[in-house]
Design a protein around this motif. Structure first.
Motif, short mmCIF file in Angstrom:
data_model
loop_
_atom_site.label_atom_id
_atom_site.label_comp_id
_atom_site.label_asym_id
_atom_site.label_seq_id
_atom_site.Cartn_x
_atom_site.Cartn_y
_atom_site.Cartn_z
N GLU A 1 32.07 -16.71 20.71
CA GLU A 1 32.64 -16.17 22.44
C GLU A 1 32.96 -14.82 22.80
N ILE A 2 34.54 -14.27 22.02
CA ILE A 2 34.99 -13.26 22.02
C ILE A 2 33.61 -11.75 21.56
N MET A 3 32.59 -11.68 20.80
CA MET A 3 30.46 -11.61 20.72
C MET A 3 30.57 -11.52 22.21
N LEU A 4 30.35 -12.79 22.80
CA LEU A 4 29.54 -12.91 24.11
C LEU A 4 30.18 -12.14 25.57
N VAL A 5 31.54 -12.35 24.64
CA VAL A 5 32.48 -11.73 26.47
C VAL A 5 32.08 -9.87 26.25
N LYS A 6 32.18 -9.09 25.32
CA LYS A 6 32.26 -8.52 24.43
C LYS A 6 30.93 -7.41 24.79
N GLU A 7 29.48 -8.88 24.69
CA GLU A 7 28.05 -7.87 25.07
C GLU A 7 28.03 -8.26 26.77
N ALA A 8 28.53 -9.07 27.63
CA ALA A 8 28.54 -9.74 28.71
C ALA A 8 29.12 -7.83 29.00
N GLU A 9 30.39 -7.08 28.44
CA GLU A 9 31.75 -6.75 29.51
C GLU A 9 30.74 -4.80 29.01
N ALA A 10 29.72 -4.83 27.74
CA ALA A 10 28.77 -3.96 27.58
C ALA A 10 27.44 -3.49 28.72
N ALA A 11 27.02 -4.86 28.71
CA ALA A 11 25.86 -4.90 29.72
C ALA A 11 26.22 -4.77 30.96
N LYS A 12 27.62 -5.03 31.66
CA LYS A 12 27.71 -4.88 32.90
C LYS A 12 28.60 -2.93 33.18
N LYS A 13 29.13 -2.23 31.74
CA LYS A 13 29.21 -1.05 31.95
C LYS A 13 28.21 -0.57 32.17
N ALA A 14 26.53 -0.96 30.74
CA ALA A 14 25.39 -0.31 31.07
C ALA A 14 24.94 -0.20 32.25
N GLU A 15 25.08 -1.52 33.69
CA GLU A 15 24.53 -1.89 34.29
C GLU A 15 24.89 -0.74 35.27
N ASP A 16 26.01 -0.53 35.34
CA ASP A 16 27.24 -0.35 36.38
C ASP A 16 26.91 1.70 36.26
N ALA A 17 26.65 2.04 35.09
CA ALA A 17 26.46 3.55 34.75
C ALA A 17 24.89 3.65 35.32
N ALA A 18 23.60 3.15 35.10
CA ALA A 18 22.71 3.21 35.65
C ALA A 18 22.95 3.30 37.06
N LYS A 19 23.28 2.85 37.83
CA LYS A 19 23.70 2.47 39.26
C LYS A 19 24.23 3.62 39.76
N ARG A 20 25.24 4.23 38.94
CA ARG A 20 25.84 5.42 39.14
C ARG A 20 24.89 6.45 38.85
N ALA A 21 24.25 6.66 37.96
CA ALA A 21 23.15 7.37 37.95
C ALA A 21 21.92 7.22 39.16
N GLU A 22 21.58 6.31 39.24
CA GLU A 22 20.77 6.23 40.32
C GLU A 22 21.49 6.87 41.84
N GLU A 23 22.42 6.10 41.81
CA GLU A 23 23.01 6.96 43.49
C GLU A 23 23.43 8.16 43.68
N GLU A 24 24.02 8.68 42.19
CA GLU A 24 24.04 10.41 42.18
C GLU A 24 22.62 11.22 42.18
N GLN A 25 21.36 10.21 41.50
CA GLN A 25 20.04 11.14 42.48
C GLN A 25 19.62 10.74 43.49
N LYS A 26 20.15 9.82 43.95
CA LYS A 26 19.53 9.90 45.60
C LYS A 26 20.72 11.41 47.05
N GLY A 27 21.50 11.43 45.76
CA GLY A 27 22.66 12.38 46.29
C GLY A 27 22.25 13.44 46.56
N TRP A 28 20.97 13.69 45.29
CA TRP A 28 20.82 15.01 45.07
C TRP A 28 19.47 15.37 45.81
N ARG A 29 18.96 13.90 45.79
CA ARG A 29 17.35 14.24 47.11
C ARG A 29 17.40 14.89 48.75
N ASN A 30 18.79 13.62 49.14
CA ASN A 30 19.03 14.43 50.15
C ASN A 30 19.32 15.77 50.49
#
Length: 92
Positions: free
Chosen positions: A63-92
């Motif tokens: 269960e600890i491993m599952l929690v850590k995997e979910a946390e890592a996936a969430k961090k990666a998803e958040d980082a991808a969203k931030r990168a996408e938002e930054e790119q949108k900001g550069w385009r405007n």
């Protein structure tokens, strides 16, 4: 979530052996000889608690491993969203 009510655990510090008397989604309460303590579940089993039953301990570690995997996936998803938002900001 594994049912841990009335299961025995050992505290890795000085609290000794206790019994899990309450279990919520993210917390367990353990009654030791001299006190009752609430712990974060399942992460408390990384440093503070060990199940007396080795099969249950293995399940908790999984269960600890599952929690850590979910946390890592969430961090990666958040980082991808931030990168996408930054790119949108550069385009405007």
């Amino acid at each position: 979530m594994i049912n841990l009510l009335q299961k025995r655990v050992r505290h890795t510090g000085n609290l000794g052996t206790g019994t899990i008397i309450a279990q919520e989604e993210k917390y367990i309460t353990v009654e030791f000889k001299n006190r009752t303590s609430k712990f974060s579940y399942p992460m408390a089993f990384e440093k503070f608690l060990v199940m007396e039953d080795s099969n249950l301990q293995e399940q908790v570690i999984n269960e600890i491993m599952l929690v850590k995997e979910a946390e890592a996936a969430k961090k990666a998803e958040d980082a991808a969203k931030r990168a996408e938002e930054e790119q949108k900001g550069w385009r405007n």
